[in-house]
Design a protein around this motif. Structure first.
Motif, PDB file in Angstrom:
ATOM      1  N   ALA A  71      94.702   9.300 -23.173  1.00 23.08           N
ATOM      2  CA  ALA A  71      96.033   9.887 -22.994  1.00 23.08           C
ATOM      3  C   ALA A  71      95.995  11.399 -23.159  1.00 23.08           C
ATOM      4  O   ALA A  71      96.683  12.134 -22.444  1.00 23.08           O
ATOM      5  CB  ALA A  71      97.006   9.270 -23.989  1.00 23.08           C
ATOM      6  N   TRP A  72      95.172  11.859 -24.099  1.00 24.64           N
ATOM      7  CA  TRP A  72      95.039  13.308 -24.314  1.00 24.64           C
ATOM      8  C   TRP A  72      94.544  13.982 -23.036  1.00 24.64           C
ATOM      9  O   TRP A  72      95.045  15.041 -22.648  1.00 24.64           O
ATOM     10  CB  TRP A  72      94.080  13.538 -25.474  1.00 24.64           C
ATOM     11  N   SER A  73      93.555  13.367 -22.357  1.00 23.19           N
ATOM     12  CA  SER A  73      93.047  13.946 -21.110  1.00 23.19           C
ATOM     13  C   SER A  73      94.129  13.960 -20.036  1.00 23.19           C
ATOM     14  O   SER A  73      94.329  14.959 -19.342  1.00 23.19           O
ATOM     15  CB  SER A  73      91.849  13.147 -20.604  1.00 23.19           C
ATOM     16  N   VAL A  74      94.834  12.851 -19.903  1.00 21.23           N
ATOM     17  CA  VAL A  74      95.845  12.743 -18.844  1.00 21.23           C
ATOM     18  C   VAL A  74      97.003  13.685 -19.110  1.00 21.23           C
ATOM     19  O   VAL A  74      97.572  14.279 -18.185  1.00 21.23           O
ATOM     20  CB  VAL A  74      96.317  11.278 -18.720  1.00 21.23           C
ATOM     21  N   ASP A  75      97.368  13.842 -20.375  1.00 16.95           N
ATOM     22  CA  ASP A  75      98.495  14.717 -20.716  1.00 16.95           C
ATOM     23  C   ASP A  75      98.236  16.176 -20.375  1.00 16.95           C
ATOM     24  O   ASP A  75      99.175  16.961 -20.226  1.00 16.95           O
ATOM     25  CB  ASP A  75      98.836  14.592 -22.200  1.00 16.95           C
ATOM     26  N   GLN A  76      96.954  16.559 -20.286  1.00 14.41           N
ATOM     27  CA  GLN A  76      96.633  17.956 -19.973  1.00 14.41           C
ATOM     28  C   GLN A  76      96.760  18.256 -18.488  1.00 14.41           C
ATOM     29  O   GLN A  76      96.697  19.419 -18.088  1.00 14.41           O
ATOM     30  CB  GLN A  76      95.200  18.282 -20.424  1.00 14.41           C
ATOM     31  N   LEU A  77      96.951  17.226 -17.658  1.00 15.22           N
ATOM     32  CA  LEU A  77      97.037  17.434 -16.213  1.00 15.22           C
ATOM     33  C   LEU A  77      98.403  17.984 -15.828  1.00 15.22           C
ATOM     34  O   LEU A  77      99.401  17.766 -16.513  1.00 15.22           O
ATOM     35  CB  LEU A  77      96.791  16.116 -15.477  1.00 15.22           C
ATOM     36  N   SER A  78      98.435  18.677 -14.706  1.00 16.74           N
ATOM     37  CA  SER A  78      99.726  19.095 -14.165  1.00 16.74           C
ATOM     38  C   SER A  78     100.451  17.875 -13.613  1.00 16.74           C
ATOM     39  O   SER A  78      99.859  16.798 -13.426  1.00 16.74           O
ATOM     40  CB  SER A  78      99.516  20.117 -13.042  1.00 16.74           C
ATOM     41  N   ASP A  79     101.732  18.038 -13.324  1.00 20.85           N
ATOM     42  CA  ASP A  79     102.512  16.907 -12.797  1.00 20.85           C
ATOM     43  C   ASP A  79     101.920  16.407 -11.488  1.00 20.85           C
ATOM     44  O   ASP A  79     101.830  15.191 -11.260  1.00 20.85           O
ATOM     45  CB  ASP A  79     103.969  17.336 -12.571  1.00 20.85           C
ATOM     46  N   GLU A  80     101.496  17.332 -10.623  1.00 25.78           N
ATOM     47  CA  GLU A  80     100.944  16.928  -9.326  1.00 25.78           C
ATOM     48  C   GLU A  80      99.622  16.178  -9.517  1.00 25.78           C
ATOM     49  O   GLU A  80      99.373  15.161  -8.849  1.00 25.78           O
ATOM     50  CB  GLU A  80     100.717  18.149  -8.441  1.00 25.78           C
ATOM     51  N   GLU A  81      98.783  16.659 -10.405  1.00 24.99           N
ATOM     52  CA  GLU A  81      97.500  15.997 -10.656  1.00 24.99           C
ATOM     53  C   GLU A  81      97.711  14.621 -11.263  1.00 24.99           C
ATOM     54  O   GLU A  81      97.013  13.664 -10.910  1.00 24.99           O
ATOM     55  CB  GLU A  81      96.651  16.867 -11.591  1.00 24.99           C
ATOM     56  N   ARG A  82      98.675  14.507 -12.163  1.00 24.76           N
ATOM     57  CA  ARG A  82      98.940  13.212 -12.793  1.00 24.76           C
ATOM     58  C   ARG A  82      99.483  12.218 -11.769  1.00 24.76           C
ATOM     59  O   ARG A  82      99.122  11.036 -11.768  1.00 24.76           O
ATOM     60  CB  ARG A  82      99.933  13.388 -13.943  1.00 24.76           C
ATOM     61  N   MET A  83     100.354  12.677 -10.874  1.00 26.35           N
ATOM     62  CA  MET A  83     100.898  11.785  -9.839  1.00 26.35           C
ATOM     63  C   MET A  83      99.786  11.260  -8.939  1.00 26.35           C
ATOM     64  O   MET A  83      99.768  10.077  -8.583  1.00 26.35           O
ATOM     65  CB  MET A  83     101.938  12.529  -9.009  1.00 26.35           C
ATOM     66  N   LEU A  84      98.845  12.135  -8.573  1.00 29.41           N
ATOM     67  CA  LEU A  84      97.728  11.689  -7.746  1.00 29.41           C
ATOM     68  C   LEU A  84      96.859  10.697  -8.503  1.00 29.41           C
ATOM     69  O   LEU A  84      96.463   9.657  -7.954  1.00 29.41           O
ATOM     70  CB  LEU A  84      96.904  12.893  -7.301  1.00 29.41           C
ATOM     71  N   LEU A  85      96.560  10.999  -9.750  1.00 32.66           N
ATOM     72  CA  LEU A  85      95.708  10.116 -10.554  1.00 32.66           C
ATOM     73  C   LEU A  85      96.296   8.714 -10.632  1.00 32.66           C
ATOM     74  O   LEU A  85      95.569   7.715 -10.492  1.00 32.66           O
ATOM     75  CB  LEU A  85      95.544  10.699 -11.958  1.00 32.66           C
ATOM     76  N   LEU A  86      97.600   8.617 -10.831  1.00 32.20           N
ATOM     77  CA  LEU A  86      98.225   7.308 -10.996  1.00 32.20           C
ATOM     78  C   LEU A  86      98.281   6.513  -9.696  1.00 32.20           C
ATOM     79  O   LEU A  86      98.621   5.334  -9.714  1.00 32.20           O
ATOM     80  CB  LEU A  86      99.640   7.468 -11.566  1.00 32.20           C
ATOM     81  N   ARG A  87      97.943   7.135  -8.578  1.00 24.70           N
ATOM     82  CA  ARG A  87      97.879   6.392  -7.312  1.00 24.70           C
ATOM     83  C   ARG A  87      96.475   5.868  -7.033  1.00 24.70           C
ATOM     84  O   ARG A  87      96.275   5.142  -6.059  1.00 24.70           O
ATOM     85  CB  ARG A  87      98.305   7.298  -6.152  1.00 24.70           C
ATOM     86  N   LEU A  88      95.524   6.219  -7.889  1.00 27.12           N
ATOM     87  CA  LEU A  88      94.127   5.895  -7.586  1.00 27.12           C
ATOM     88  C   LEU A  88      93.603   4.687  -8.338  1.00 27.12           C
ATOM     89  O   LEU A  88      92.511   4.200  -8.023  1.00 27.12           O
ATOM     90  CB  LEU A  88      93.243   7.115  -7.913  1.00 27.12           C
ATOM     91  N   TRP A  89      94.337   4.189  -9.338  1.00 31.70           N
ATOM     92  CA  TRP A  89      93.752   3.132 -10.176  1.00 31.70           C
ATOM     93  C   TRP A  89      93.475   1.820  -9.447  1.00 31.70           C
ATOM     94  O   TRP A  89      92.574   1.080  -9.862  1.00 31.70           O
ATOM     95  CB  TRP A  89      94.621   2.892 -11.425  1.00 31.70           C
ATOM     96  N   PRO A  90      94.197   1.454  -8.360  1.00 31.78           N
ATOM     97  CA  PRO A  90      93.833   0.179  -7.705  1.00 31.78           C
ATOM     98  C   PRO A  90      92.456   0.191  -7.047  1.00 31.78           C
ATOM     99  O   PRO A  90      91.906  -0.868  -6.752  1.00 31.78           O
ATOM    100  CB  PRO A  90      94.944  -0.020  -6.658  1.00 31.78           C
ATOM    101  N   PHE A  91      91.889   1.383  -6.794  1.00 31.92           N
ATOM    102  CA  PHE A  91      90.584   1.430  -6.132  1.00 31.92           C
ATOM    103  C   PHE A  91      89.515   0.871  -7.067  1.00 31.92           C
ATOM    104  O   PHE A  91      89.385   1.290  -8.204  1.00 31.92           O
ATOM    105  CB  PHE A  91      90.227   2.857  -5.729  1.00 31.92           C
ATOM    106  N   ASP A  92      88.747  -0.066  -6.541  1.00 29.14           N
ATOM    107  CA  ASP A  92      87.693  -0.720  -7.310  1.00 29.14           C
ATOM    108  C   ASP A  92      86.359  -0.374  -6.667  1.00 29.14           C
ATOM    109  O   ASP A  92      86.144  -0.631  -5.493  1.00 29.14           O
ATOM    110  CB  ASP A  92      87.915  -2.241  -7.295  1.00 29.14           C
ATOM    111  N   GLY A  93      85.475   0.261  -7.445  1.00 26.85           N
ATOM    112  CA  GLY A  93      84.180   0.623  -6.899  1.00 26.85           C
ATOM    113  C   GLY A  93      84.154   1.977  -6.235  1.00 26.85           C
ATOM    114  O   GLY A  93      83.169   2.326  -5.588  1.00 26.85           O
ATOM    115  N   GLY A  94      85.216   2.738  -6.373  1.00 24.20           N
ATOM    116  CA  GLY A  94      85.233   4.093  -5.836  1.00 24.20           C
ATOM    117  C   GLY A  94      86.021   4.209  -4.550  1.00 24.20           C
ATOM    118  O   GLY A  94      86.529   3.217  -4.005  1.00 24.20           O
ATOM    119  N   PHE A  95      86.106   5.441  -4.038  1.00 23.45           N
ATOM    120  CA  PHE A  95      86.898   5.688  -2.845  1.00 23.45           C
ATOM    121  C   PHE A  95      86.507   7.037  -2.255  1.00 23.45           C
ATOM    122  O   PHE A  95      85.896   7.877  -2.923  1.00 23.45           O
ATOM    123  CB  PHE A  95      88.390   5.671  -3.162  1.00 23.45           C
TER     124      PHE A  95
END
Length: 965
Positions: free
Chosen positions: A531-555
């Motif tokens: 959470a500490w790592s994620v909290d340091q992200l900007s709003d735009e970076e955090r929004m992108l990160l939260l769209r990537l978790w369904p990827f399994d094995g990379g993208f």
């Protein structure tokens, strides 16, 4: 609160420029001093800055800078000087020097100037003192006074307008100095206040506020007589020199002292304790210059990393260890410098504001008290020392740290700085060592070793079993080999077995324990660290990160762009780069094309905190549909090998997309599995593809006929390859029933269904039925204009009919033509299957066994080579199985035995039957093959053979046979 100009500008939202006029004029851009040129540009800039953002007329500039009236020559000189100034400011900031109809103006906010910050901070400090926050007032007023370097607007001389500004700022400084001592008295720092006031009453003897505070400080120090004496001294001074009595504040204070008013005696301890709770640490923590010591737990692995770090610290004075949360950055840094008397640890995890950095470092190096400029004190102490400063957990302070680290390194030549951070500091001369997680498998599988070591700390005498080792691998894999996570998992071993921990930790991160007291980790759980790592992200970076978790094995970046926020506005490249820099995303560029991956622990965290999981999953599933639709048509053309490679690399994501659609959009799941009907035998595992096809067919019985037929053809293919011929024939027949023989849109699927029916009947050795099916397939091809791949496959059935008729020459001619057609249209895998079938027919000739085996080996090597280039794993195993039999026929028994064992092992893992084409040649061949292979010598156990080793074994053996004696 004391910060450098650059940091102050960052805090105020002006991250690039800061102008100082409380002393000789200076301009910093991105924290670095800017050379303004000679005296004329400096005076011009000072005059514009004194305009406080308003336009300054040309005549006013002529007077301030050239001390003359405005003339054409002076006007031209102003323009030339403005041009020089704009060049000095650079392309990013030159626009701040604006030309207006009224003159020129310098567009700076008050927060981007030192006198603007000074006024704000003095006002804030006095408000804090009024609000009974003396400690906060001390910090703020000290920071304000630290901005003062000399005479304000020194370049402008005694210009009338500037004299007024200068007088106002000087008066404000005097007030700040007095109220700073008032704040020190209020918080109980009496000795320091009295010392400062004793000097200040000499410097400004007519400022009564100073005498009042000095007398009060002396009185509270137990020196009541001295306090009254100072009050009488100021009375005499005022009366003798000015003829005036002291003001009411001094007279009232004297009366209260004579009356021994108890309210004058403030309990210093109570004053210090009435500070309201705050998340910020004290700006002057207790000094603790003790050297670092090595942690009590044993460091597992990291031998190579310690060596690299040692080299880096030798060659560079600024080294930063980066890596994701929990990877062990702090432990590695401490281990590197442990027991060195010249090393100091500065913990920054709890620091929340820039102004606390320098005081914290000051305390760490033994500077207990500072005189308003802690950084200067640190530089003074370290200037002649050879020391190592370990700045731990810097990621949230990378911008303000530049204003501390760079001056330290510049003015302390014997100093080395070792920082730990989730991402680099981005400073000149920085050397970055990226710390990876511990390996889980292989010779360097230190993750499991760490887990076992920590479990033994909780279970004396414990010895892991084979089941424990399997569970440990599962745990360490689920936790990405992160040392912190592994140690927290081991903490649960007091209450649970490793198998229990493995079962829970794959899904729930809160199944982990908490760090032991005395641990180097600044976080109380892995979730908190992430959470500490994620909290340091900007709003735009955090929004992108939260769209990537369904990827399994990379993208790929294209996949990230497809699922990214709709309003990302093309910023995916920058967003991905930022996430990699911040150690929440990894980038693998070893193949030449970058592939990104989230650590499993971060994936699960993002899944748990995603505010709209459904939308995120739908975006991922939509990307899977589009991706598959774009690649699947290539599976039957010359780019088959490329398509198989690309699709195989995304199998984990394809599975996830199909799983989503089976629940939410079953027709889409059916369509995806259907267009991938041949992928499952090429990339495997075949049984999994078969299960997905069945689930999709069961989920939507009323789907369009073409979609169901495509999936049924895939079910027939996979069923044949796992040896279930009845299911293969049933699926092919059902597909033929669904398709319209008169609809041109169904032509290709009809021909594929005919092919699958032929293959299933051949597997079943259904003589006449097979003959009829093969002829029907050939007739169907004749009525249409099929692609070359289907025309070639039709000939496979015709060849089998010729074989059943005993026409060996026709078999060879038909399969050779099939191979030629397949190769001509780029269907290399089909050409290889033609060679494989012909090889089995040759091997079926018992009379010419040796000659047939030699010719078959030539065909099989060619087939294996083609399968390597245009993958078809299931049929390649069939070719290698045939090769094992051919080698055995020729007496190469040991190699044949090893090859057969390797093929069997890989076939079992892939769930396929490598003997299927052998059955086309009849039961007598099958019986002969089984008897000969069963007679081969046993193979010594020595671990499974890799695919590459297996192929090399076969081609090498054939090469040896073919070499001239």
């Amino acid at each position: 609160m004391e910060v450098s100009g650059g940091a102050a500008a960052h805090e105020a939202g002006e991250p690039v420029i800061f102008c100082r006029v409380l002393g000789p004029i200076e301009v910093e851009i991105d924290g670095a001093p800017t050379e303004l040129g000679g005296p004329l540009p400096r005076r011009l800039l000072a005059a514009l800055e004194a305009g406080a953002g308003a336009p300054v007329s040309l005549s006013a500039l002529a007077e301030a800078v050239w001390d003359t009236e405005l003339t054409a020559e002076v006007t031209n000189a102003i323009r030339v000087t403005v041009h020089r100034l704009r060049s000095a400011l650079g392309p990013g900031e030159r626009g701040r020097l604006e030309s207006t109809p009224q003159g020129y103006r310098l567009a700076l906010t008050s927060e981007a100037t030192d006198h603007g910050l000074f006024e704000q901070w003095v006002e804030r400090g006095m408000a804090e003192l009024t609000a009974a926050d003396p400690s906060g007032a001390v910090r703020t007023l000290e920071s304000a006074l630290a901005l003062w370097r000399g005479r304000p607007w020194a370049e402008l001389g005694e210009l009338l307008h500037v004299s007024g500004l200068r007088a106002r700022m000087t008066e404000l400084r005097e007030i700040a100095m007095e109220e700073l001592q008032a704040a020190r008295l209020a918080r109980g720092d009496t000795a320091r206040a009295v010392a400062a006031l004793s000097q200040s009453v000499i410097e400004a003897p007519y400022r009564e506020r100073r005498w009042e505070l000095l007398a009060l400080g002396l009185y509270r120090s137990g020196r009541q007589g001295h306090a009254l004496a100072e009050l009488r001294r100021v009375r005499g001074l005022l009366v003798e020199e000015l003829g005036a009595e002291p003001g009411p504040a001094l007279r009232t204070l004297e009366r209260r002292m004579l009356a021994h008013d108890p309210s004058l005696l403030v309990d210093s301890a109570a004053v210090r304790l009435d500070r309201p709770p705050s998340d910020e640490p004290d700006p002057l923590p207790p000094a603790d210059p003790r050297p670092l010591t090595r942690p009590l737990t044993r460091l597992i692995g990291r031998v190579r990393e310690l060596s690299l770090l040692d080299t880096a610290l030798t060659e560079s004075r600024l080294v930063t260890i980066t890596g994701p949360a929990g990877v062990g950055k702090t432990r590695l840094a401490v281990e590197q410098v442990a027991d060195r008397p010249d090393a100091r640890l500065v913990r920054l995890a709890d620091i929340r504001s820039a102004q606390v950095i320098a005081p914290t470092i000051a305390a760490a190096v033994g500077v207990a008290h500072t005189s308003g400029n802690p950084l200067a004190e640190v530089i003074r102490v370290l200037a002649d020392r050879h020391e190592v400063l370990v700045l731990d957990n810097c990621e949230h302070l990378t911008d303000p740290l530049a204003d501390v680290v760079l001056p330290l390194l510049a003015r302390c030549p014997g100093l080395r700085i070792l920082a730990t951070s989730r991402w680099p500091l981005g400073l000149d001369g920085e050397r970055v060592l990226t710390l990876a997680a511990l390996p889980v498998d292989g010779e360097d599988g230190t993750a499991v070793e760490l887990l076992f070591d920590r479990v033994r700390a909780h279970r004396a005498g414990w010895t892991p079993t084979a089941h424990d080792t399997d569970a440990a691998v599962t745990i360490c894999t689920a936790l990405d080999g992160l040392p912190l996570a592994i140690e927290l998992a081991a903490a649960r071993a007091r209450s649970f077995g490793l198998a229990d921990i493995a079962a829970y930790v794959q899904e729930w991160l809160d199944a982990l324990g908490t760090p032991a007291r005395g641990s180097l980790s600044p976080h109380d759980s892995l979730v908190a660290a992430i959470a500490w790592s994620v909290d340091q992200l900007s709003d735009e970076e955090r929004m992108l990160l939260l769209r990537l978790w369904p990827f399994d094995g990379g993208f790929s970046w294209q996949a990230a762009a497809a699922v990214g926020p709709a309003d990302a506005d093309g910023a995916v490249f920058a967003g991905l780069a930022a996430l990699v820099d911040r150690s929440v995303l990894t980038a693998d560029v070893s193949s030449g094309q970058v592939r990104y991956r989230l650590l499993e622990t971060i994936r699960r965290y993002c899944r748990d905190v995603d505010p709209d999981r459904d939308a995120t999953l739908e975006a991922h599933a939509e990307w899977v549909r589009c991706f598959v639709a774009g690649q699947a048509p290539l599976l039957t053309g010359p780019r088959l090998g490329e398509a198989v490679h690309v699709l195989a690399g995304e199998l984990a994501n394809i599975r996830a997309g199909i799983a989503h659609d089976l629940e939410h959009a079953p027709v889409q799941a059916l369509r995806t599995t259907g267009v991938l009907r041949y992928l499952w035998v090429m990339a495997g595992p075949v049984p999994e593809g078969r299960r997905l096809l069945r689930r999709a067919l069961d989920a939507c019985p009323e789907a369009p006929p073409a979609d169901r037929a495509a999936a049924l053809i895939g079910l027939s293919v996979t069923s044949s390859h796992v040896g279930d011929t009845d299911a293969a024939l049933s699926a092919a027949d059902t597909a033929l029933d669904l398709l319209d023989d008169e609809d041109p849109a169904h032509d290709e699927l009809l021909l594929e269904a005919h092919l699958r029916r032929c293959n299933a009947l051949a597997d079943m050795e259904a003589g006449e039925r097979m003959r009829a099916a093969a002829l029907a397939f050939e007739a169907a091809c004749d009525r249409r204009d099929p692609p070359g791949s289907l025309r070639a496959t039709a000939l496979w059935g015709v060849a089998l009919v010729h074989f059943q008729d005993g026409d060996t020459a026709a078999v060879t001619e038909t399969l050779s033509r099939a191979r030629e057609i397949a190769a001509g249209c780029g269907f290399s895998s089909g050409a290889a299957i033609s060679d494989l079938q012909l090889a089995w027919y040759l091997l079926a000739d018992e009379q010419g066994a040796e000659a047939g085996a030699r010719r078959a080996l030539e065909l099989l090597v060619r087939a294996v080579t083609a399968f390597e280039q245009q993958p078809n794993g299931s049929d390649e195993l069939g070719a290698l199985y045939a090769g094992a039999f051919a080698l055995a026929v020729l007496g190469v028994r040991d190699t044949a035995a090893r090859l057969r064992a390797a093929v069997t092992d890989h076939a079992e893992h892939g769930g396929t039957d490598p003997r299927r084409y052998m059955r086309f040649a009849g039961p007598s061949l099958e019986d002969r093959v089984e008897r000969l292979l069963a007679s081969l010598p046993p193979v010594a156990s020595g671990g499974a053979m890799t695919w590459e080793e297996m192929v090399t074994l076969f081609t090498g053996a054939v090469g040896t046979l073919s070499a001239p004696s």
